[in-house]
Design an enzyme around this catalytic site. Structure first.
Site, PDB file in Angstrom:
ATOM      1  N   LEU A   9      13.712  -4.580  17.760  1.00  0.00           N
ATOM      2  CA  LEU A   9      14.042  -5.901  18.307  1.00  0.00           C
ATOM      3  C   LEU A   9      12.748  -6.665  18.577  1.00  0.00           C
ATOM      4  O   LEU A   9      11.886  -6.189  19.321  1.00  0.00           O
ATOM      5  CB  LEU A   9      14.861  -5.767  19.596  1.00  0.00           C
ATOM      6  CG  LEU A   9      16.142  -4.929  19.511  1.00  0.00           C
ATOM      7  CD1 LEU A   9      16.949  -5.051  20.799  1.00  0.00           C
ATOM      8  CD2 LEU A   9      16.985  -5.307  18.302  1.00  0.00           C
ATOM      9  N   ARG A  16       5.706 -15.551  28.968  1.00  0.00           N
ATOM     10  CA  ARG A  16       4.611 -15.302  29.915  1.00  0.00           C
ATOM     11  C   ARG A  16       3.283 -14.946  29.247  1.00  0.00           C
ATOM     12  O   ARG A  16       2.296 -14.656  29.922  1.00  0.00           O
ATOM     13  CB  ARG A  16       5.029 -14.188  30.894  1.00  0.00           C
ATOM     14  CG  ARG A  16       5.990 -14.683  31.952  1.00  0.00           C
ATOM     15  CD  ARG A  16       6.637 -13.538  32.690  1.00  0.00           C
ATOM     16  NE  ARG A  16       7.584 -12.818  31.844  1.00  0.00           N
ATOM     17  CZ  ARG A  16       8.091 -11.622  32.141  1.00  0.00           C
ATOM     18  NH1 ARG A  16       7.707 -10.994  33.228  1.00  0.00           N
ATOM     19  NH2 ARG A  16       8.963 -11.056  31.335  1.00  0.00           N
ATOM     20  N   ASP A 103       7.631  -5.188  21.306  1.00  0.00           N
ATOM     21  CA  ASP A 103       6.610  -5.391  22.341  1.00  0.00           C
ATOM     22  C   ASP A 103       6.351  -4.127  23.152  1.00  0.00           C
ATOM     23  O   ASP A 103       5.810  -4.186  24.239  1.00  0.00           O
ATOM     24  CB  ASP A 103       6.999  -6.558  23.258  1.00  0.00           C
ATOM     25  CG  ASP A 103       8.350  -6.358  23.930  1.00  0.00           C
ATOM     26  OD1 ASP A 103       9.028  -5.358  23.626  1.00  0.00           O
ATOM     27  OD2 ASP A 103       8.730  -7.208  24.759  1.00  0.00           O
TER      28      ASP A 103
HETATM   29  C1  UD1 Z   1      15.528  -4.854  28.644  1.00  0.00           C
HETATM   30  C2  UD1 Z   1      16.697  -4.005  29.095  1.00  0.00           C
HETATM   31  C3  UD1 Z   1      16.351  -3.331  30.426  1.00  0.00           C
HETATM   32  C4  UD1 Z   1      15.083  -2.525  30.276  1.00  0.00           C
HETATM   33  C5  UD1 Z   1      13.963  -3.408  29.739  1.00  0.00           C
HETATM   34  C6  UD1 Z   1      12.749  -2.560  29.417  1.00  0.00           C
HETATM   35  C7  UD1 Z   1      18.679  -5.130  28.290  1.00  0.00           C
HETATM   36  C8  UD1 Z   1      19.822  -5.985  28.639  1.00  0.00           C
HETATM   37  N1  UD1 Z   1      17.839  -4.832  29.261  1.00  0.00           N
HETATM   38  O1  UD1 Z   1      15.401  -5.890  29.615  1.00  0.00           O
HETATM   39  O2  UD1 Z   1      17.413  -2.488  30.826  1.00  0.00           O
HETATM   40  O3  UD1 Z   1      14.738  -1.968  31.524  1.00  0.00           O
HETATM   41  O4  UD1 Z   1      14.341  -4.067  28.531  1.00  0.00           O
HETATM   42  O5  UD1 Z   1      11.646  -3.371  29.145  1.00  0.00           O
HETATM   43  O6  UD1 Z   1      18.558  -4.710  27.165  1.00  0.00           O
HETATM   44  N2  UD1 Z   1      15.193  -9.422  22.222  1.00  0.00           N
HETATM   45  C9  UD1 Z   1      15.670  -9.924  21.048  1.00  0.00           C
HETATM   46  N3  UD1 Z   1      16.696 -10.810  21.088  1.00  0.00           N
HETATM   47  C10 UD1 Z   1      17.286 -11.217  22.243  1.00  0.00           C
HETATM   48  C11 UD1 Z   1      16.774 -10.699  23.447  1.00  0.00           C
HETATM   49  C12 UD1 Z   1      15.721  -9.791  23.409  1.00  0.00           C
HETATM   50  O7  UD1 Z   1      15.190  -9.604  19.973  1.00  0.00           O
HETATM   51  O8  UD1 Z   1      18.226 -12.017  22.173  1.00  0.00           O
HETATM   52  C13 UD1 Z   1      14.076  -8.471  22.177  1.00  0.00           C
HETATM   53  C14 UD1 Z   1      12.824  -9.049  22.815  1.00  0.00           C
HETATM   54  O9  UD1 Z   1      11.992  -9.628  21.843  1.00  0.00           O
HETATM   55  C15 UD1 Z   1      12.183  -7.805  23.409  1.00  0.00           C
HETATM   56  C16 UD1 Z   1      13.344  -6.876  23.702  1.00  0.00           C
HETATM   57  O10 UD1 Z   1      14.430  -7.343  22.934  1.00  0.00           O
HETATM   58  O11 UD1 Z   1      11.344  -7.170  22.475  1.00  0.00           O
HETATM   59  C17 UD1 Z   1      13.708  -6.823  25.180  1.00  0.00           C
HETATM   60  O12 UD1 Z   1      14.137  -8.087  25.606  1.00  0.00           O
HETATM   61  P1  UD1 Z   1      13.857  -8.619  27.055  1.00  0.00           P
HETATM   62  O13 UD1 Z   1      14.472  -9.942  27.204  1.00  0.00           O
HETATM   63  O14 UD1 Z   1      12.412  -8.487  27.356  1.00  0.00           O
HETATM   64  O15 UD1 Z   1      14.698  -7.558  27.914  1.00  0.00           O
HETATM   65  P2  UD1 Z   1      14.511  -7.237  29.425  1.00  0.00           P
HETATM   66  O16 UD1 Z   1      15.157  -8.283  30.219  1.00  0.00           O
HETATM   67  O17 UD1 Z   1      13.093  -6.916  29.702  1.00  0.00           O
HETATM   68 CA    CA Z   2      11.021  -7.167  28.587  1.00  0.00          CA
END
Ligand code: UD1
Ligand code: CA
Length: 454
Positions: A9, A16, A103
């Site tokens: 993903l 940030r 990431d």
């Molecule tokens: C997510 C997890 C959380 C975990 C955390 C660890 C979920 C709902 N939550 O939260 O339980 O503790 O990661 O860091 O999964 N991304 C996409 N498309 C989207 C949204 C996100 O590709 O629509 C990718 C982002 O680029 C990123 C990753 O998914 O690489 C995580 O997304 P992020 O929004 O950072 O999730 P967190 O809220 O941190």
């Molecule tokens: Ca995150």
């Protein structure tokens, strides 16, 4: 054929980071975080790797130009569950899918293999236990079993005290995937489709969830800001320094070495403090790199010394040469054995034969220099007329006098000498002294003007 499919993903924005670049393109050890994750994924020999991209996808495709993955677009970032759903058309109904994050760059293959082994054909979840779990999804257990993940923003006070967190990485059986992803809703605090809700759905369907705790936090640490990027860079550089030390390289100040590529080395190599190694750097036996050198794509022969503050790029150096301090070797500098290049000497697209020397304040560009020749201080090859570049050819055992301008194209024959301060515009014959400066004269009757005495 492997039954393992991997989805990375990488569609998020990375607000940030305060950057024009998509987050996953920020680098650790000179390599995009996403490229680290793809390499780790490929090291597991999966059937296929899908990468879900969205924000800055053109930049991602341009910088991480790889054809060993399937690129999948998520046009709107509706959550991690939605992101995985975008890859669903590329996943077969059998086998299993490992979800990684673009990431989270320092996960290693051993940790992921442990997760795959623990999960077998059920669900595997990579977890960590943190002193400060703020911001992460919390692992909810009942009678020891993992029954759900609750996101920080949806957690109640009791759930927020849980220190066991979701790293985000998990492995899922493909037979359950489409059914579970269909059931996700965005009815939560962030209005997103949470991948983490699959844990509760697995419980409903009596598919066991096998948690595996990472051995060290950096293995699952994500990057949301430049502070975290710098922390993981430090961890990565410690690992690189450790592996060089283990292989016998002497590092006088391991914490200040920065490796941003691939280093091959012989025995008894010594690297002083503040050195940057980029691209492919090959260091022969006994090579010594002085403090604060930057070396980018270079092959350096055995016994060669690179003195402090030298900058080397796309060049090769033979054995027992002495380079620097303050030397600048530019692309296609090809220096033979025992060559000496001294301070403030710039060499570009130039071949120098065995034992030739340019010790001070010189520019050698587009030149072919034989062996045993000495280039005097302040020599310049004038290789460029503003439109075209021309070569300067210097034979063996030539002595170029100080402050000579060699206007190319020009050939200086073997054992020729040029007088100091000459501008050489025509070929210099072998064995002869060539001068092109006006003869020095002294005026015996000359009287120096004096100010009148008051
Ligand atoms: C997510 C997890 C959380 C975990 C955390 C660890 C979920 C709902 N939550 O939260 O339980 O503790 O990661 O860091 O999964 N991304 C996409 N498309 C989207 C949204 C996100 O590709 O629509 C990718 C982002 O680029 C990123 C990753 O998914 O690489 C995580 O997304 P992020 O929004 O950072 O999730 P967190 O809220 O941190
Ligand atoms: Ca995150």
């Amino acid at each position: 054929m492997s039954d393992l499919h991997i989805v990375i993903l990488a569609a998020g924005k990375g607000t940030r980071m305060y950057s024009q670049r998509p987050k996953v393109l920020h680098e650790i050890g000179g390599k995009a975080m996403l490229a680290h994750v793809i390499d780790t994924a490929q090291s597991l020999n999966p059937a296929q790797v899908c990468v879900v991209i969205g924000h800055g996808k053109e930049q991602v495709l341009a910088q991480v130009a790889r054809d060993d993955v399937v690129w999948v677009e998520q046009t709107e970032q509706l959550g991690t569950g939605h992101a995985l759903k975008m890859a669903l058309p590329h996943l077969p109904a059998h086998g299993r899918t490992l979800v990684l994050y673009g990431d989270v760059p320092l996960t290693d293959a051993a940790t992921l293999q442990q997760l795959l082994d623990a999960a077998a054909d059920e669900v595997g979840l990579l977890t960590d236990v943190l002193d400060n779990p703020t911001g992460y999804g919390r692992i909810i257990r009942q009678d020891g079993r993992v029954v759900a993940i609750v996101e920080e923003k949806d957690a109640d006070a009791a759930q927020k005290t849980v220190r066991e967190i979701n790293t985000g990485m998990l492995v899922l059986p493909n037979r359950c995937l489409s059914g579970w992803l269909e059931q996700l809703s965005s009815n939560n605090a962030q209005g997103e489709y949470y991948l983490t809700d699959l844990i509760a759905l697995a419980n409903t369907d009596n598919v066991a969830v096998h948690p595996v705790q990472v051995a060290r936090s950096y293995l699952a640490a994500g990057v949301n800001n430049k502070q975290q990027l710098a922390e993981l860079e430090t961890v990565y550089q410690q690992q690189r320094a450790h592996s060089l030390l283990s292989a016998g390289v002497t590092l006088l100040h391991p914490a200040s070495l920065s490796v941003r590529g691939q280093v091959e080395h012989g025995q008894d190599v010594l690297i002083d403090m503040g050195v940057v190694l980029e691209g492919r750097v090959v260091l022969g036996d006994g090579v010594r790199i002085g403090a604060h050198c930057v070396i980018h794509n270079a092959v350096i022969g055995a016994g060669t010394d690179i003195a402090p503050f030298s900058h080397l790029q796309d060049c090769s150096i033979g054995a027992n040469a002495k380079i620097g301090p303050y030397a600048r070797l530019r692309p296609q500098a090809q220096l033979g054995d025992e060559v000496h290049i001294g301070n403030f000497v710039e060499v570009k697209n130039t071949v120098m034969g065995r034992g030739s020397k340019a010790n001070h304040l010189t520019y050698l560009g587009d030149a072919d220099i034989g062996s045993g020749s000495n280039i005097g201080a302040g020599t310049i090859t004038a290789n460029y007329d503003g439109v075209n570049k021309y070569r300067t050819v210097i034979g063996d055992e030539v002595r170029i006098g100080s402050n000579t301008v060699l206007v190319a194209p020009v050939v200086v024959g073997n054992r020729a000498t040029t007088g100091a301060g000459s501008t050489i515009t025509k070929n210099c014959p072998e064995n002869q002294l060539t001068l092109s400066r006006s003869r020095q004269t002294s005026l015996a009757g000359w009287v120096r003007p004096e100010k009148p005495k008051k």
